[in-house]
Design an enzyme around this catalytic site. Structure first.
Site, mmCIF file in Angstrom:
data_model
loop_
_atom_site.group_PDB
_atom_site.id
_atom_site.type_symbol
_atom_site.label_atom_id
_atom_site.label_comp_id
_atom_site.label_asym_id
_atom_site.label_seq_id
_atom_site.Cartn_x
_atom_site.Cartn_y
_atom_site.Cartn_z
ATOM 1 N N PHE A 33 0.815 -1.223 0.000
ATOM 2 C CA PHE A 33 0.000 0.000 0.000
ATOM 3 C C PHE A 33 0.845 1.267 0.000
ATOM 4 O O PHE A 33 0.366 2.333 -0.390
ATOM 5 C CB PHE A 33 -0.937 0.008 1.220
ATOM 6 C CG PHE A 33 -0.287 0.472 2.499
ATOM 7 C CD1 PHE A 33 0.463 -0.377 3.276
ATOM 8 C CD2 PHE A 33 -0.416 1.798 2.908
ATOM 9 C CE1 PHE A 33 1.075 0.062 4.442
ATOM 10 C CE2 PHE A 33 0.186 2.253 4.074
ATOM 11 C CZ PHE A 33 0.948 1.385 4.845
ATOM 12 N N LYS A 34 2.112 1.156 0.431
ATOM 13 C CA LYS A 34 2.953 2.354 0.489
ATOM 14 C C LYS A 34 3.165 2.978 -0.886
ATOM 15 O O LYS A 34 3.574 4.138 -0.981
ATOM 16 C CB LYS A 34 4.285 2.039 1.156
ATOM 17 C CG LYS A 34 4.141 1.744 2.645
ATOM 18 C CD LYS A 34 5.484 1.583 3.335
ATOM 19 C CE LYS A 34 5.320 1.385 4.838
ATOM 20 N NZ LYS A 34 4.844 0.032 5.212
ATOM 21 N N ASP A 35 2.888 2.228 -1.949
ATOM 22 C CA ASP A 35 3.001 2.781 -3.308
ATOM 23 C C ASP A 35 2.145 4.038 -3.478
ATOM 24 O O ASP A 35 2.562 4.981 -4.139
ATOM 25 C CB ASP A 35 2.537 1.748 -4.353
ATOM 26 C CG ASP A 35 3.616 0.699 -4.636
ATOM 27 O OD1 ASP A 35 4.807 1.018 -4.521
ATOM 28 O OD2 ASP A 35 3.238 -0.438 -4.976
ATOM 29 N N ALA A 87 3.800 7.001 -1.663
ATOM 30 C CA ALA A 87 5.118 7.311 -2.232
ATOM 31 C C ALA A 87 4.995 7.921 -3.622
ATOM 32 O O ALA A 87 5.700 8.870 -3.968
ATOM 33 C CB ALA A 87 5.975 6.044 -2.278
#
Ligand SMILES: *Cc1c(COP(=O)(O)O)cnc(C)c1O
Length: 433
Positions: free
Chosen positions: A106-108, A111
């Site tokens: 999910f950090k995509d 970021a």
């Protein structure tokens, strides 16, 4: 929109400053001075909008005063080049799959959004901006891929040699272009110390524009609100109260959910699903907040003993424990319980969680009431944790997605680095021209 520091000891700043500085000078976290509700027309139309359209409207409410609307729309559309599907797992329990981006976690979302917003604020053809990031695995890949190919920005990922998994490593050592991986002969703490030393070095500060892509940045944390809207819009069950179960470590993801609720999203409550790192669980059940050293678990991206975004949660609720407890409750599970839930979910429903998602799934199984429907956030693809997951459900049961297989084929390119700052500084000077 002005942003204030949760410590209230430094001046309010504009979005540009909050994004380029990351942390406030008083070491507090920036918060938007007001979060207002979207209008009824938006909520009436929500079900008919695409994810990108919906997110653009949410973004415009949050950032619209500070970025031209066409540019903001472009940033949102580029960030969300993949969907976040809502998958029915069993009666009244859904998985919100946040792993369809480039690095399968999910950090995509945060970021990619932050990379583009930073490029906009710093860009316009001036000096190259150098982003330094120390990683123990997942952050490096999300940041490197988020910034990949963005003009005017060079990313330097420092990671401890031999201490990240092969899959994690491949996701940032094979990219090339504007991404350089520095393989540090030391620990994660050594990597972080090198990055900190660079920020403290006045000569480097004069020579080049240095910034960090830390997860506490408002441009990484706020966009995570987008997919909560997407989940509610896609939910077919309209009668029951909606509960989100969020596998939490630093609590950025859950805080973004609270922001979505403040913007009027009809969410009844949140469950902070934790592994055995239980400081927030203890706070919610007792009112006492005591940080501790983190302990290692099989859901390792949540091994946090001093969650940085908790300051934001306290701030959102005026430090009022009763108020906070009316909106969120906590759970904490041992590795054994996580394994058992991952396994039973797979066996009984056919749905394969990763270890982090399994924590949140279990919380719904235990906590959901009959008038509620639950959505748990599936924060990573199980293939990112193949070894752990196959230990639980048996070999050959974790499919390797094509995107991950592509990374595995790439050729590793790194710059080897010792732990002494002089060599790192020399490297930075050499790339500053
Ligand atoms: C980072 C991460 C988490 C924790 O998210 P926070 O926003 O830090 O609470 C959960 N699951 C996975 C897979 C992660 O990478």
């Amino acid at each position: 929109m002005k942003y204030y520091s949760t410590n209230r000891l430094s001046p309010e700043v504009d979005l540009r400053t909050a994004v380029t500085k990351g942390l406030a000078p008083d070491r507090g976290l920036y918060m938007p001075e007001s979060v207002s509700e979207l209008d009824l027309v938006f909520f009436a139309q929500m079900g008919t909008l695409t994810f990108q359209e919906m997110a653009s409207r949410v973004a415009s409410k949050l950032f619209g005063e500070d970025i031209p609307s066409e540019k903001l729309k472009e940033i949102v559309y580029e960030t969300l080049s993949f969907d976040t599907p809502l998958v029915a797992v069993e009666q009244d329990i859904y998985a919100l799959e946040l792993f369809h981006g480039p690095t399968l976690a999910f950090k995509d979302v945060g970021a990619r959004f932050m990379a583009r917003m930073l490029a906009w604020f710093l860009g316009e053809g001036k000096a190259t901006v150098h982003v330094l990031v120390a990683t123990s695995g997942d952050t490096g890949s999300a940041v490197a891929n988020g910034f990949l190919g963005i003009e005017g920005i060079k990313v330097h990922v420092l990671y401890p040699k031999g201490k990240v998994s092969e899959i994690q490593e491949k996701q940032f050592v094979t990219l090339g272009q504007n991404i350089t991986a520095l393989e540090v002969d030391g620990s994660f703490d050594d990597c972080q110390a090198l990055v900190k030393a660079a920020f403290m070095d006045s000569e480097l500060q004069q020579k080049m524009v240095l910034t960090s892509a830390n997860s506490i940045n408002v441009a990484r944390f706020l966009p995570q609100a987008f997919y909560y809207f997407n989940a509610v819009a896609k939910l077919k069950e309209k009668q029951k109260k909606i509960v989100f179960s969020v596998p939490s470590g630093n609590f950025g993801n859950l805080t973004a959910g609270l922001i979505a609720k403040r913007m009027g999203l009809p969410v009844s409550r949140f469950i902070a699903a934790n592994n055995s790192n239980d400081v927030v669980f203890n706070y919610l059940s007792s009112g006492n907040y005591n940080t501790k050293a983190s302990v290692q678990t099989i859901a390792n991206a949540m091994d946090v003993g001093d969650p940085s975004n908790f300051a934001r949660i306290l701030d959102l609720f005026d430090h009022d424990h009763t108020w906070i407890s009316s909106v969120m409750t906590g759970t904490t599970y041992s590795d054994e319980q996580i394994k058992e839930s991952l396994s039973s979910c797979f066996r009984e429903t056919g749905y394969l969680c990763d270890p982090h998602g399994a924590v949140a799934y279990r919380a719904l199984k235990e906590e959901l009431k009959t008038d509620e429907v639950g959505i748990f956030l599936e924060t990573a693809h199980p293939a990112k944790f193949t070894e752990t997951v196959e230990d639980i459900i048996g070999k050959g049961n974790v499919p390797m997605p094509g995107r991950l297989a592509e990374f595995m084929k790439g050729e590793k390119k790194t710059v080897e680095m010792g732990v002494d700052f002089a060599a790192f500084k020399k490297y930075l000077v050499s790339v500053s021209y």
